[in-house]
Design a protein around this motif. Structure first.
Motif, PDB file in Angstrom:
ATOM      1  N   MET A   1       0.844  -1.170   0.000  1.00  0.00           N
ATOM      2  CA  MET A   1       0.000   0.000   0.000  1.00  0.00           C
ATOM      3  C   MET A   1       0.897   1.243   0.000  1.00  0.00           C
ATOM      4  N   THR A   2       0.529   2.238  -0.762  1.00  0.00           N
ATOM      5  CA  THR A   2       1.324   3.445  -0.899  1.00  0.00           C
ATOM      6  C   THR A   2       0.784   4.551   0.004  1.00  0.00           C
ATOM      7  N   ILE A   3       1.720   5.312   0.548  1.00  0.00           N
ATOM      8  CA  ILE A   3       1.361   6.435   1.419  1.00  0.00           C
ATOM      9  C   ILE A   3       1.396   7.708   0.585  1.00  0.00           C
ATOM     10  N   ASN A   4       0.362   8.543   0.748  1.00  0.00           N
ATOM     11  CA  ASN A   4       0.391   9.801   0.008  1.00  0.00           C
ATOM     12  C   ASN A   4       0.478  11.037   0.893  1.00  0.00           C
ATOM     13  N   LYS A   5       0.311  10.861   2.238  1.00  0.00           N
ATOM     14  CA  LYS A   5       0.412  12.026   3.113  1.00  0.00           C
ATOM     15  C   LYS A   5       0.607  11.608   4.566  1.00  0.00           C
ATOM     16  N   PHE A   6       1.392  12.420   5.285  1.00  0.00           N
ATOM     17  CA  PHE A   6       1.553  12.299   6.728  1.00  0.00           C
ATOM     18  C   PHE A   6       1.084  13.595   7.369  1.00  0.00           C
ATOM     19  N   ILE A   7       0.473  13.486   8.540  1.00  0.00           N
ATOM     20  CA  ILE A   7       0.154  14.663   9.348  1.00  0.00           C
ATOM     21  C   ILE A   7       0.699  14.401  10.748  1.00  0.00           C
ATOM     22  N   ILE A   8       1.679  15.197  11.148  1.00  0.00           N
ATOM     23  CA  ILE A   8       2.256  15.095  12.489  1.00  0.00           C
ATOM     24  C   ILE A   8       1.489  16.053  13.389  1.00  0.00           C
ATOM     25  N   ASN A   9       0.807  15.503  14.386  1.00  0.00           N
ATOM     26  CA  ASN A   9       0.042  16.317  15.326  1.00  0.00           C
ATOM     27  C   ASN A   9       0.759  16.279  16.676  1.00  0.00           C
ATOM     28  N   THR A  10       1.545  17.317  16.955  1.00  0.00           N
ATOM     29  CA  THR A  10       2.324  17.326  18.195  1.00  0.00           C
ATOM     30  C   THR A  10       1.452  17.534  19.429  1.00  0.00           C
ATOM     31  N   GLN A  11       0.319  18.209  19.279  1.00  0.00           N
ATOM     32  CA  GLN A  11      -0.567  18.410  20.434  1.00  0.00           C
ATOM     33  C   GLN A  11      -1.197  17.095  20.885  1.00  0.00           C
ATOM     34  N   GLU A  12      -1.582  16.255  19.937  1.00  0.00           N
ATOM     35  CA  GLU A  12      -2.186  14.957  20.257  1.00  0.00           C
ATOM     36  C   GLU A  12      -1.148  13.843  20.330  1.00  0.00           C
ATOM     37  N   ALA A  13       0.100  14.141  19.942  1.00  0.00           N
ATOM     38  CA  ALA A  13       1.189  13.162  19.895  1.00  0.00           C
ATOM     39  C   ALA A  13       0.834  11.968  19.005  1.00  0.00           C
ATOM     40  N   THR A  14       0.320  12.302  17.804  1.00  0.00           N
ATOM     41  CA  THR A  14      -0.065  11.250  16.864  1.00  0.00           C
ATOM     42  C   THR A  14       0.427  11.565  15.455  1.00  0.00           C
ATOM     43  N   LEU A  15       0.569  10.508  14.688  1.00  0.00           N
ATOM     44  CA  LEU A  15       0.893  10.617  13.271  1.00  0.00           C
ATOM     45  C   LEU A  15      -0.278  10.030  12.491  1.00  0.00           C
ATOM     46  N   THR A  16      -0.877  10.853  11.636  1.00  0.00           N
ATOM     47  CA  THR A  16      -1.943  10.374  10.769  1.00  0.00           C
ATOM     48  C   THR A  16      -1.314  10.039   9.427  1.00  0.00           C
ATOM     49  N   ILE A  17      -1.621   8.856   8.936  1.00  0.00           N
ATOM     50  CA  ILE A  17      -1.085   8.373   7.667  1.00  0.00           C
ATOM     51  C   ILE A  17      -2.247   8.199   6.704  1.00  0.00           C
ATOM     52  N   SER A  18      -2.127   8.832   5.542  1.00  0.00           N
ATOM     53  CA  SER A  18      -3.137   8.711   4.497  1.00  0.00           C
ATOM     54  C   SER A  18      -2.573   7.803   3.405  1.00  0.00           C
ATOM     55  N   PHE A  19      -3.287   6.707   3.149  1.00  0.00           N
ATOM     56  CA  PHE A  19      -2.879   5.770   2.113  1.00  0.00           C
ATOM     57  C   PHE A  19      -3.632   6.086   0.821  1.00  0.00           C
ATOM     58  N   THR A  20      -3.055   5.714  -0.323  1.00  0.00           N
ATOM     59  CA  THR A  20      -3.656   6.048  -1.618  1.00  0.00           C
ATOM     60  C   THR A  20      -5.006   5.382  -1.836  1.00  0.00           C
ATOM     61  N   ASP A  21      -5.309   4.311  -1.111  1.00  0.00           N
ATOM     62  CA  ASP A  21      -6.607   3.651  -1.267  1.00  0.00           C
ATOM     63  C   ASP A  21      -7.706   4.331  -0.441  1.00  0.00           C
ATOM     64  N   GLY A  22      -7.351   5.443   0.212  1.00  0.00           N
ATOM     65  CA  GLY A  22      -8.327   6.180   1.003  1.00  0.00           C
ATOM     66  C   GLY A  22      -8.303   5.842   2.483  1.00  0.00           C
ATOM     67  N   GLN A  23      -7.579   4.816   2.868  1.00  0.00           N
ATOM     68  CA  GLN A  23      -7.495   4.420   4.278  1.00  0.00           C
ATOM     69  C   GLN A  23      -6.680   5.448   5.059  1.00  0.00           C
ATOM     70  N   LEU A  24      -7.135   5.755   6.271  1.00  0.00           N
ATOM     71  CA  LEU A  24      -6.416   6.638   7.186  1.00  0.00           C
ATOM     72  C   LEU A  24      -6.047   5.858   8.432  1.00  0.00           C
ATOM     73  N   ALA A  25      -4.858   6.120   8.953  1.00  0.00           N
ATOM     74  CA  ALA A  25      -4.426   5.504  10.207  1.00  0.00           C
ATOM     75  C   ALA A  25      -3.882   6.608  11.100  1.00  0.00           C
ATOM     76  N   CYS A  26      -4.233   6.563  12.370  1.00  0.00           N
ATOM     77  CA  CYS A  26      -3.748   7.541  13.339  1.00  0.00           C
ATOM     78  C   CYS A  26      -3.016   6.766  14.434  1.00  0.00           C
ATOM     79  N   LEU A  27      -1.689   6.909  14.467  1.00  0.00           N
ATOM     80  CA  LEU A  27      -0.871   6.134  15.396  1.00  0.00           C
ATOM     81  C   LEU A  27      -0.138   7.053  16.373  1.00  0.00           C
TER      82      LEU A  27
END
Length: 119
Positions: A1-27
């Protein structure tokens, strides 16, 4: 699966990963740091990483075809492939619960060893 975007949220201490298939993950940063891929792939067990509750993800660098280097404020960095990040997102709950169980059994803590305040 390919990643098309990262969002680093320092306030929430999370990394949101957007995959090209539309799936989002917040770790959480702590989860990414604890499950670093920098151990040997043929190791029988993942070493228990402790005291990382307050770790911060500082930066992500694209590393050609290898993946993405995640740099943390505890001076750790590792290269995470797209496949591994996808696997972590799919296995978040069982991995995290297993980690918490192992941590409790070991007598260690998620808390930082010393308190550091930035002014």
């Amino acid at each position: 699966m390919t990643i098309n975007k990262f969002i680093i949220n320092t306030q929430e201490a999370t990394l949101t990963i957007s995959f090209t298939d539309g799936q989002l993950a917040c770790l959480p940063f702590e989860f990414l740091r604890v499950f670093t891929p920098s151990i040997k792939p043929n190791a029988k067990s993942h070493p228990l990483v402790t005291h990382k509750k307050l770790v911060t993800l500082l930066k992500i660098e694209h590393v050609a075809q290898h993946g993405f280097r995640l740099l943390f404020d505890d001076q750790h960095s590792a290269i995470y492939s797209s496949e591994y990040l996808c696997q972590l997102s799919q296995e978040y709950e069982p991995r995290w619960q297993h980690y918490l169980t192992e941590l409790k059994a070991s007598g260690h803590s998620r808390e930082a060893k010393i308190d550091i305040t930035q002014l």
